[in-house]
Design a protein around this motif. Structure first.
Motif, PDB file in Angstrom:
ATOM      1  N   GLY A 196     -27.883  48.320 -29.284  1.00 62.81           N
ATOM      2  CA  GLY A 196     -27.838  49.682 -29.793  1.00 62.81           C
ATOM      3  C   GLY A 196     -28.010  49.797 -31.293  1.00 62.81           C
ATOM      4  O   GLY A 196     -27.448  50.699 -31.931  1.00 62.81           O
ATOM      5  N   VAL A 197     -28.820  48.902 -31.867  1.00 56.99           N
ATOM      6  CA  VAL A 197     -29.023  48.915 -33.319  1.00 56.99           C
ATOM      7  C   VAL A 197     -29.734  50.194 -33.751  1.00 56.99           C
ATOM      8  O   VAL A 197     -29.527  50.686 -34.871  1.00 56.99           O
ATOM      9  N   THR A 198     -30.544  50.766 -32.880  1.00 59.02           N
ATOM     10  CA  THR A 198     -31.230  52.021 -33.189  1.00 59.02           C
ATOM     11  C   THR A 198     -30.239  53.104 -33.602  1.00 59.02           C
ATOM     12  O   THR A 198     -30.505  53.881 -34.529  1.00 59.02           O
ATOM     13  N   VAL A 199     -29.105  53.153 -32.942  1.00 60.11           N
ATOM     14  CA  VAL A 199     -28.093  54.167 -33.238  1.00 60.11           C
ATOM     15  C   VAL A 199     -27.567  53.999 -34.657  1.00 60.11           C
ATOM     16  O   VAL A 199     -27.422  54.969 -35.411  1.00 60.11           O
ATOM     17  N   ARG A 200     -27.312  52.760 -35.046  1.00 57.79           N
ATOM     18  CA  ARG A 200     -26.783  52.497 -36.396  1.00 57.79           C
ATOM     19  C   ARG A 200     -27.825  52.819 -37.463  1.00 57.79           C
ATOM     20  O   ARG A 200     -27.506  53.374 -38.512  1.00 57.79           O
ATOM     21  N   VAL A 201     -29.070  52.475 -37.190  1.00 59.45           N
ATOM     22  CA  VAL A 201     -30.136  52.769 -38.156  1.00 59.45           C
ATOM     23  C   VAL A 201     -30.322  54.275 -38.302  1.00 59.45           C
ATOM     24  O   VAL A 201     -30.467  54.796 -39.414  1.00 59.45           O
ATOM     25  N   ALA A 202     -30.306  54.986 -37.175  1.00 62.60           N
ATOM     26  CA  ALA A 202     -30.457  56.446 -37.216  1.00 62.60           C
ATOM     27  C   ALA A 202     -29.319  57.086 -38.002  1.00 62.60           C
ATOM     28  O   ALA A 202     -29.535  58.024 -38.789  1.00 62.60           O
ATOM     29  N   ARG A 203     -28.114  56.576 -37.812  1.00 60.57           N
ATOM     30  CA  ARG A 203     -26.947  57.124 -38.532  1.00 60.57           C
ATOM     31  C   ARG A 203     -27.108  56.914 -40.036  1.00 60.57           C
ATOM     32  O   ARG A 203     -26.779  57.789 -40.838  1.00 60.57           O
ATOM     33  N   TRP A 204     -27.647  55.755 -40.425  1.00 63.06           N
ATOM     34  CA  TRP A 204     -27.820  55.458 -41.849  1.00 63.06           C
ATOM     35  C   TRP A 204     -28.950  56.282 -42.474  1.00 63.06           C
ATOM     36  O   TRP A 204     -28.859  56.709 -43.615  1.00 63.06           O
ATOM     37  N   GLY A 262     -37.067  44.830 -34.670  1.00 59.77           N
ATOM     38  CA  GLY A 262     -36.339  43.613 -34.376  1.00 59.77           C
ATOM     39  C   GLY A 262     -37.141  42.405 -34.832  1.00 59.77           C
ATOM     40  O   GLY A 262     -38.221  42.527 -35.420  1.00 59.77           O
ATOM     41  N   GLY A 263     -36.621  41.214 -34.528  1.00 61.37           N
ATOM     42  CA  GLY A 263     -37.253  39.992 -35.005  1.00 61.37           C
ATOM     43  C   GLY A 263     -38.090  39.280 -33.973  1.00 61.37           C
ATOM     44  O   GLY A 263     -38.122  38.039 -33.949  1.00 61.37           O
ATOM     45  N   ILE A 270     -34.606  43.476 -38.505  1.00 60.63           N
ATOM     46  CA  ILE A 270     -33.205  43.251 -38.148  1.00 60.63           C
ATOM     47  C   ILE A 270     -33.179  42.298 -36.956  1.00 60.63           C
ATOM     48  O   ILE A 270     -33.837  42.546 -35.939  1.00 60.63           O
ATOM     49  N   ALA A 271     -32.455  41.200 -37.078  1.00 61.44           N
ATOM     50  CA  ALA A 271     -32.358  40.240 -35.975  1.00 61.44           C
ATOM     51  C   ALA A 271     -31.399  40.772 -34.918  1.00 61.44           C
ATOM     52  O   ALA A 271     -30.206  40.918 -35.163  1.00 61.44           O
ATOM     53  N   ASN A 272     -31.930  41.054 -33.730  1.00 63.39           N
ATOM     54  CA  ASN A 272     -31.071  41.497 -32.629  1.00 63.39           C
ATOM     55  C   ASN A 272     -30.323  40.329 -31.997  1.00 63.39           C
ATOM     56  O   ASN A 272     -29.238  40.504 -31.453  1.00 63.39           O
ATOM     57  N   GLU A 273     -30.917  39.149 -32.049  1.00 62.55           N
ATOM     58  CA  GLU A 273     -30.315  37.942 -31.486  1.00 62.55           C
ATOM     59  C   GLU A 273     -30.296  36.852 -32.550  1.00 62.55           C
ATOM     60  O   GLU A 273     -31.061  36.891 -33.524  1.00 62.55           O
ATOM     61  N   LEU A 274     -29.451  35.846 -32.356  1.00 60.37           N
ATOM     62  CA  LEU A 274     -29.315  34.782 -33.344  1.00 60.37           C
ATOM     63  C   LEU A 274     -30.622  34.031 -33.547  1.00 60.37           C
ATOM     64  O   LEU A 274     -30.953  33.634 -34.673  1.00 60.37           O
ATOM     65  N   PHE A 275     -31.387  33.826 -32.459  1.00 61.64           N
ATOM     66  CA  PHE A 275     -32.626  33.065 -32.606  1.00 61.64           C
ATOM     67  C   PHE A 275     -33.694  33.836 -33.373  1.00 61.64           C
ATOM     68  O   PHE A 275     -34.712  33.262 -33.774  1.00 61.64           O
ATOM     69  N   GLU A 276     -33.453  35.130 -33.629  1.00 62.04           N
ATOM     70  CA  GLU A 276     -34.397  35.912 -34.419  1.00 62.04           C
ATOM     71  C   GLU A 276     -34.156  35.787 -35.924  1.00 62.04           C
ATOM     72  O   GLU A 276     -34.978  36.244 -36.727  1.00 62.04           O
ATOM     73  N   ILE A 277     -33.050  35.172 -36.313  1.00 67.15           N
ATOM     74  CA  ILE A 277     -32.746  35.030 -37.742  1.00 67.15           C
ATOM     75  C   ILE A 277     -33.812  34.204 -38.459  1.00 67.15           C
ATOM     76  O   ILE A 277     -34.335  34.631 -39.500  1.00 67.15           O
ATOM     77  N   PRO A 278     -34.193  33.013 -37.948  1.00 66.94           N
ATOM     78  CA  PRO A 278     -35.271  32.268 -38.623  1.00 66.94           C
ATOM     79  C   PRO A 278     -36.589  33.034 -38.638  1.00 66.94           C
ATOM     80  O   PRO A 278     -37.376  32.897 -39.587  1.00 66.94           O
ATOM     81  N   ALA A 287     -33.257  42.156 -43.121  1.00 69.31           N
ATOM     82  CA  ALA A 287     -31.973  42.813 -43.358  1.00 69.31           C
ATOM     83  C   ALA A 287     -30.806  42.086 -42.705  1.00 69.31           C
ATOM     84  O   ALA A 287     -29.679  42.567 -42.741  1.00 69.31           O
ATOM     85  N   GLY A 288     -31.067  40.926 -42.077  1.00 70.59           N
ATOM     86  CA  GLY A 288     -29.999  40.137 -41.495  1.00 70.59           C
ATOM     87  C   GLY A 288     -29.792  40.374 -40.010  1.00 70.59           C
ATOM     88  O   GLY A 288     -30.494  41.159 -39.364  1.00 70.59           O
ATOM     89  N   HIS A 289     -28.810  39.667 -39.464  1.00 79.41           N
ATOM     90  CA  HIS A 289     -28.424  39.833 -38.062  1.00 79.41           C
ATOM     91  C   HIS A 289     -27.694  41.153 -37.889  1.00 79.41           C
ATOM     92  O   HIS A 289     -27.003  41.624 -38.802  1.00 79.41           O
ATOM     93  N   HIS A 290     -27.828  41.759 -36.724  1.00 69.43           N
ATOM     94  CA  HIS A 290     -27.278  43.114 -36.545  1.00 69.43           C
ATOM     95  C   HIS A 290     -25.768  43.168 -36.739  1.00 69.43           C
ATOM     96  O   HIS A 290     -25.219  44.210 -37.128  1.00 69.43           O
TER      97      HIS A 290
END
Length: 322
Positions: free
Chosen positions: A173-181, A237-238, A255-263, A277-280
Protein backbone atom coordinates in the motif's frame (compact mmCIF):
# COMPACT_ATOMS: atom_id res chain seq x y z
CA UNK A 1 6.22 -25.95 -26.82
CA UNK A 2 7.62 -23.20 -24.60
CA UNK A 3 6.23 -23.27 -21.05
CA UNK A 4 6.33 -20.25 -18.73
CA UNK A 5 6.15 -21.14 -15.04
CA UNK A 6 5.41 -18.04 -12.94
CA UNK A 7 4.01 -16.84 -9.64
CA UNK A 8 1.78 -13.77 -9.65
CA UNK A 9 -0.42 -12.52 -6.82
CA UNK A 10 -1.17 -9.66 -4.45
CA UNK A 11 1.66 -10.72 -2.13
CA UNK A 12 4.09 -11.65 -4.90
CA UNK A 13 3.25 -8.83 -7.26
CA UNK A 14 2.53 -9.13 -10.99
CA UNK A 15 5.86 -8.08 -12.47
CA UNK A 16 6.82 -11.65 -13.36
CA UNK A 17 3.59 -12.02 -15.30
CA UNK A 18 4.03 -8.91 -17.42
CA UNK A 19 7.69 -9.61 -18.13
CA UNK A 20 6.83 -13.14 -19.23
CA UNK A 21 3.97 -11.89 -21.39
CA UNK A 22 6.24 -9.61 -23.42
CA UNK A 23 8.63 -12.48 -24.12
CA UNK A 24 5.79 -14.94 -24.74
CA UNK A 25 4.16 -12.65 -27.29
CA UNK A 26 7.44 -12.35 -29.19
CA UNK A 27 7.88 -16.14 -29.24
CA UNK A 28 4.27 -16.59 -30.36
CA UNK A 29 4.89 -14.08 -33.14
CA UNK A 30 7.75 -16.33 -34.24
CA UNK A 31 5.40 -19.31 -34.46
CA UNK A 32 6.17 -20.98 -31.13
CA UNK A 33 3.45 -22.71 -29.08
CA UNK A 34 3.14 -21.15 -25.62
CA UNK A 35 1.60 -22.38 -22.38
CA UNK A 36 1.59 -20.80 -18.91
CA UNK A 37 1.84 -22.59 -15.58
CA UNK A 38 0.56 -20.23 -12.90
CA UNK A 39 -0.79 -20.19 -9.36
CA UNK A 40 -4.51 -19.74 -8.82
CA UNK A 41 -4.91 -15.95 -8.94
CA UNK A 42 -8.01 -14.50 -10.57
CA UNK A 43 -6.47 -11.27 -11.85
CA UNK A 44 -3.54 -13.13 -13.40
CA UNK A 45 -5.76 -15.71 -15.05
CA UNK A 46 -7.94 -12.95 -16.49
CA UNK A 47 -4.91 -11.19 -17.98
CA UNK A 48 -3.68 -14.42 -19.57
CA UNK A 49 -7.10 -15.13 -21.04
CA UNK A 50 -7.40 -11.61 -22.42
CA UNK A 51 -4.02 -12.03 -24.15
CA UNK A 52 -5.09 -15.35 -25.67
CA UNK A 53 -2.72 -17.65 -23.76
CA UNK A 54 -3.65 -21.09 -22.45
CA UNK A 55 -2.76 -21.78 -18.83
CA UNK A 56 -2.71 -24.52 -16.22
CA UNK A 57 -2.95 -23.87 -12.49
CA UNK A 58 -0.32 -25.39 -10.23
CA UNK A 59 0.15 -25.26 -6.46
CA UNK A 60 3.35 -23.36 -5.52
CA UNK A 61 3.22 -24.91 -2.03
CA UNK A 62 3.50 -28.45 -3.41
CA UNK A 63 6.90 -30.07 -2.74
CA UNK A 64 9.37 -29.39 -5.52
CA UNK A 65 9.83 -32.41 -7.73
CA UNK A 66 6.41 -33.85 -6.86
CA UNK A 67 4.14 -32.21 -9.43
CA UNK A 68 6.13 -31.36 -12.54
CA UNK A 69 5.91 -34.83 -14.16
CA UNK A 70 2.09 -34.85 -14.01
CA UNK A 71 2.03 -31.68 -16.08
CA UNK A 72 4.74 -32.62 -18.56
CA UNK A 73 3.05 -35.94 -19.32
CA UNK A 74 0.11 -33.98 -20.73
CA UNK A 75 2.25 -31.70 -22.88
CA UNK A 76 3.42 -32.76 -26.30
CA UNK A 77 6.87 -31.75 -27.47
CA UNK A 78 7.90 -29.71 -24.44
CA UNK A 79 11.04 -27.91 -25.59
CA UNK A 80 11.87 -25.10 -23.17
CA UNK A 81 10.71 -24.56 -19.58
CA UNK A 82 11.04 -20.90 -18.50
CA UNK A 83 10.97 -20.18 -14.77
CA UNK A 84 10.20 -16.60 -13.77
CA UNK A 85 9.53 -17.02 -10.07
CA UNK A 86 12.99 -16.65 -8.44
CA UNK A 87 14.99 -19.10 -6.34
CA UNK A 88 14.51 -22.35 -8.25
CA UNK A 89 14.92 -25.37 -5.97
CA UNK A 90 17.27 -28.17 -7.05
CA UNK A 91 14.50 -30.81 -6.93
CA UNK A 92 12.33 -28.71 -9.22
CA UNK A 93 15.12 -28.07 -11.72
CA UNK A 94 16.03 -31.76 -11.68
CA UNK A 95 12.41 -32.73 -12.37
CA UNK A 96 12.21 -30.35 -15.32
CA UNK A 97 15.52 -31.47 -16.79
CA UNK A 98 14.51 -35.14 -16.49
CA UNK A 99 11.82 -34.51 -19.13
CA UNK A 100 14.46 -33.55 -21.67
CA UNK A 101 13.33 -29.93 -21.74
CA UNK A 102 15.82 -27.07 -21.64
CA UNK A 103 15.56 -24.90 -18.54
CA UNK A 104 15.81 -21.10 -18.52
CA UNK A 105 15.50 -18.99 -15.37
CA UNK A 106 15.40 -15.29 -14.52
CA UNK A 107 17.21 -13.50 -11.69
CA UNK A 108 17.65 -16.88 -10.04
CA UNK A 109 19.74 -17.40 -6.90
CA UNK A 110 18.23 -20.78 -6.01
CA UNK A 111 20.19 -24.07 -5.79
CA UNK A 112 18.47 -25.31 -8.92
CA UNK A 113 19.87 -22.49 -11.04
CA UNK A 114 23.10 -24.44 -11.51
CA UNK A 115 21.19 -26.91 -13.70
CA UNK A 116 19.67 -24.19 -15.87
CA UNK A 117 20.83 -23.93 -19.45
CA UNK A 118 20.59 -20.14 -19.14
CA UNK A 119 20.15 -17.93 -16.09
CA UNK A 120 19.31 -14.36 -17.15
CA UNK A 121 20.04 -11.83 -14.40
CA UNK A 122 19.03 -8.51 -15.89
CA UNK A 123 17.54 -7.35 -12.57
CA UNK A 124 20.43 -8.60 -10.44
CA UNK A 125 22.89 -5.84 -9.52
CA UNK A 126 24.71 -7.25 -6.50
CA UNK A 127 26.96 -10.33 -6.28
CA UNK A 128 26.35 -11.15 -9.93
CA UNK A 129 29.45 -13.37 -9.98
CA UNK A 130 27.61 -15.77 -7.65
CA UNK A 131 24.78 -16.43 -10.11
CA UNK A 132 24.74 -20.08 -11.17
CA UNK A 133 23.85 -21.68 -14.48
CA UNK A 134 25.48 -23.37 -17.42
CA UNK A 135 25.32 -19.97 -19.05
CA UNK A 136 24.70 -16.71 -17.20
CA UNK A 137 23.74 -13.45 -18.89
CA UNK A 138 23.61 -10.18 -16.96
CA UNK A 139 23.22 -6.52 -17.82
CA UNK A 140 20.37 -4.17 -18.65
CA UNK A 141 20.65 -5.15 -22.33
CA UNK A 142 18.73 -8.30 -21.28
CA UNK A 143 15.92 -6.29 -19.70
CA UNK A 144 12.54 -7.33 -21.13
CA UNK A 145 10.67 -4.09 -21.77
CA UNK A 146 7.41 -3.37 -23.54
CA UNK A 147 8.22 -2.79 -27.25
CA UNK A 148 5.25 -0.41 -27.52
CA UNK A 149 7.40 2.15 -25.70
CA UNK A 150 9.28 2.79 -28.95
CA UNK A 151 6.31 4.82 -30.21
CA UNK A 152 6.50 7.23 -27.27
CA UNK A 153 10.20 7.82 -26.67
CA UNK A 154 10.89 11.51 -26.10
CA UNK A 155 13.13 13.76 -24.06
CA UNK A 156 11.64 15.64 -21.14
CA UNK A 157 12.90 19.15 -20.42
CA UNK A 158 10.96 20.23 -17.32
CA UNK A 159 8.56 18.91 -14.71
CA UNK A 160 4.91 19.21 -15.64
CA UNK A 161 3.10 16.09 -14.47
CA UNK A 162 3.90 13.17 -12.16
CA UNK A 163 2.83 9.55 -12.60
CA UNK A 164 2.58 7.29 -9.54
CA UNK A 165 2.56 3.59 -10.44
CA UNK A 166 3.69 1.09 -7.83
CA UNK A 167 2.80 -2.21 -9.44
CA UNK A 168 -0.18 -4.33 -10.32
CA UNK A 169 -0.56 -5.32 -6.65
CA UNK A 170 1.33 -2.74 -4.54
CA UNK A 171 1.36 -5.31 -1.76
CA UNK A 172 2.26 -2.88 1.01
CA UNK A 173 0.00 0.00 0.00
CA UNK A 174 2.86 2.41 -0.69
CA UNK A 175 0.60 4.28 -3.13
CA UNK A 176 -1.49 5.46 -0.19
CA UNK A 177 1.53 6.91 1.61
CA UNK A 178 2.80 8.64 -1.52
CA UNK A 179 -0.63 10.12 -2.23
CA UNK A 180 -0.86 11.40 1.35
CA UNK A 181 2.54 13.09 1.01
CA UNK A 182 1.85 14.59 -2.40
CA UNK A 183 -1.66 15.86 -1.70
CA UNK A 184 -0.37 19.25 -0.56
CA UNK A 185 1.90 19.70 -3.55
CA UNK A 186 0.60 22.02 -6.30
CA UNK A 187 1.44 19.52 -9.03
CA UNK A 188 -0.55 17.69 -11.64
CA UNK A 189 -0.61 14.09 -10.47
CA UNK A 190 -1.94 10.81 -11.89
CA UNK A 191 -2.11 7.67 -9.76
CA UNK A 192 -2.47 4.33 -11.53
CA UNK A 193 -3.41 1.23 -9.56
CA UNK A 194 -3.40 -2.30 -10.93
CA UNK A 195 -5.77 -5.29 -10.96
CA UNK A 196 -4.54 -6.77 -7.67
CA UNK A 197 -4.54 -3.51 -5.66
CA UNK A 198 -6.25 -4.07 -2.29
CA UNK A 199 -5.90 -0.68 -0.60
CA UNK A 200 -8.61 1.15 -2.54
CA UNK A 201 -10.65 2.28 0.48
CA UNK A 202 -7.63 3.97 2.07
CA UNK A 203 -6.71 5.64 -1.20
CA UNK A 204 -10.27 6.76 -1.90
CA UNK A 205 -10.47 8.30 1.57
CA UNK A 206 -7.53 10.56 0.71
CA UNK A 207 -8.57 11.38 -2.84
CA UNK A 208 -12.15 12.22 -1.84
CA UNK A 209 -11.00 15.51 -0.32
CA UNK A 210 -12.39 18.39 -2.47
CA UNK A 211 -9.00 20.10 -2.55
CA UNK A 212 -7.45 17.16 -4.39
CA UNK A 213 -9.21 17.61 -7.70
CA UNK A 214 -5.79 17.99 -9.32
CA UNK A 215 -5.07 14.30 -8.58
CA UNK A 216 -6.37 11.82 -11.16
CA UNK A 217 -6.84 8.17 -10.16
CA UNK A 218 -6.94 5.53 -12.88
CA UNK A 219 -7.87 1.98 -11.92
CA UNK A 220 -5.78 0.29 -14.58
CA UNK A 221 -4.88 1.68 -18.00
CA UNK A 222 -5.10 0.06 -21.46
CA UNK A 223 -1.50 1.05 -22.24
CA UNK A 224 1.09 1.91 -19.62
CA UNK A 225 3.47 2.95 -22.40
CA UNK A 226 1.00 5.60 -23.53
CA UNK A 227 0.26 6.64 -19.96
CA UNK A 228 3.96 7.18 -19.30
CA UNK A 229 4.16 9.38 -22.38
CA UNK A 230 1.85 11.94 -20.72
CA UNK A 231 4.20 12.69 -17.81
CA UNK A 232 7.60 14.11 -16.94
CA UNK A 233 8.39 12.15 -13.76
CA UNK A 234 7.34 8.76 -12.40
CA UNK A 235 7.28 7.40 -8.84
CA UNK A 236 7.62 3.62 -9.10
CA UNK A 237 8.67 0.42 -7.40
CA UNK A 238 12.05 -1.22 -7.95
CA UNK A 239 11.12 -3.72 -10.64
CA UNK A 240 10.84 -3.37 -14.40
CA UNK A 241 8.69 -0.23 -14.36
CA UNK A 242 11.49 2.33 -13.81
CA UNK A 243 13.44 0.74 -16.68
CA UNK A 244 10.41 0.97 -18.95
CA UNK A 245 10.01 4.58 -17.86
CA UNK A 246 13.67 5.25 -18.66
CA UNK A 247 13.32 3.65 -22.09
CA UNK A 248 10.58 6.19 -22.84
CA UNK A 249 12.71 9.07 -21.55
CA UNK A 250 10.80 9.37 -18.27
CA UNK A 251 12.93 9.93 -15.14
CA UNK A 252 11.81 8.25 -11.93
CA UNK A 253 11.90 8.23 -8.16
CA UNK A 254 12.15 4.61 -7.01
CA UNK A 255 10.77 3.05 -3.82
CA UNK A 256 11.77 -0.53 -3.00
CA UNK A 257 8.62 -2.51 -2.23
CA UNK A 258 10.67 -5.59 -1.34
CA UNK A 259 14.14 -6.06 0.12
CA UNK A 260 15.51 -7.52 -3.12
CA UNK A 261 14.56 -4.28 -4.87
CA UNK A 262 17.01 -2.24 -2.77
CA UNK A 263 20.06 -3.08 -4.95
CA UNK A 264 17.92 -2.35 -8.01
CA UNK A 265 17.00 1.08 -6.67
CA UNK A 266 20.63 1.88 -5.92
CA UNK A 267 21.70 0.73 -9.39
CA UNK A 268 19.03 2.88 -11.02
CA UNK A 269 20.35 5.94 -9.20
CA UNK A 270 23.90 5.10 -10.29
CA UNK A 271 22.70 4.82 -13.89
CA UNK A 272 21.71 8.47 -13.64
CA UNK A 273 18.05 8.48 -14.58
CA UNK A 274 16.44 7.72 -11.20
CA UNK A 275 16.58 8.76 -7.57
CA UNK A 276 16.28 6.06 -4.91
CA UNK A 277 14.04 6.88 -1.94
CA UNK A 278 14.80 3.69 0.00
CA UNK A 279 12.80 0.69 1.17
CA UNK A 280 9.14 1.40 1.87
CA UNK A 281 9.55 0.70 5.59
CA UNK A 282 12.21 3.37 5.95
CA UNK A 283 11.05 5.62 3.15
CA UNK A 284 12.90 8.93 2.92
CA UNK A 285 10.07 11.22 1.86
CA UNK A 286 12.60 13.96 1.33
CA UNK A 287 13.87 12.01 -1.69
CA UNK A 288 10.44 12.49 -3.23
CA UNK A 289 11.44 16.10 -3.81
CA UNK A 290 10.51 17.06 -7.34
CA UNK A 291 13.38 19.54 -7.60
CA UNK A 292 15.28 17.31 -10.04
CA UNK A 293 17.33 17.92 -13.21
CA UNK A 294 14.60 16.43 -15.37
CA UNK A 295 16.28 17.31 -18.66
CA UNK A 296 19.62 15.69 -17.74
CA UNK A 297 17.96 12.59 -16.29
CA UNK A 298 15.74 12.19 -19.35
CA UNK A 299 18.62 12.45 -21.83
CA UNK A 300 20.60 9.97 -19.75
CA UNK A 301 17.68 7.56 -19.72
CA UNK A 302 17.29 7.64 -23.49
CA UNK A 303 21.00 7.15 -24.10
CA UNK A 304 21.44 4.23 -21.69
CA UNK A 305 18.40 2.09 -22.48
CA UNK A 306 17.04 0.24 -25.48
CA UNK A 307 14.10 -2.02 -26.23
CA UNK A 308 15.92 -4.98 -27.81
CA UNK A 309 16.08 -7.17 -24.70
CA UNK A 310 13.00 -9.28 -25.39
CA UNK A 311 14.18 -10.04 -28.93
CA UNK A 312 17.72 -10.79 -27.72
CA UNK A 313 16.37 -13.29 -25.17
CA UNK A 314 13.97 -14.86 -27.67
CA UNK A 315 16.99 -15.53 -29.88
CA UNK A 316 18.77 -17.24 -26.96
CA UNK A 317 15.75 -19.41 -26.23
CA UNK A 318 15.33 -20.47 -29.83
CA UNK A 319 19.03 -21.30 -30.06
CA UNK A 320 18.46 -23.98 -27.40
CA UNK A 321 16.16 -25.98 -29.69
CA UNK A 322 17.79 -25.48 -33.08
Amino acid sequence: MFVFCIESSHSRGMGHLYRSLTLAEELRRRGRDIHFLVNDHASTLNVLQSRGFESTIYDPSAPDGSWEAAFTEKVQQLEVWINDRLDTAFAHAEAVMSTGARLVTFDDRGDGAELADINIGALVFDNTAQLKGREVRTGIEYMILNPEIERYRRARTRLGSILVTLGGADTHGVTVRVARWLRNKPLKLTIVTGPAFQHREELDAILSEPSLAHIEHLDGVPSMAWEMSRHELAITGGGLTPFEAAASGLPSIVIANELFEIPVGRALEELGFSRFAGHHRSLDLGKLSVDLPIDVMSRTALSRTNLDGYSRIANLLESLVQ
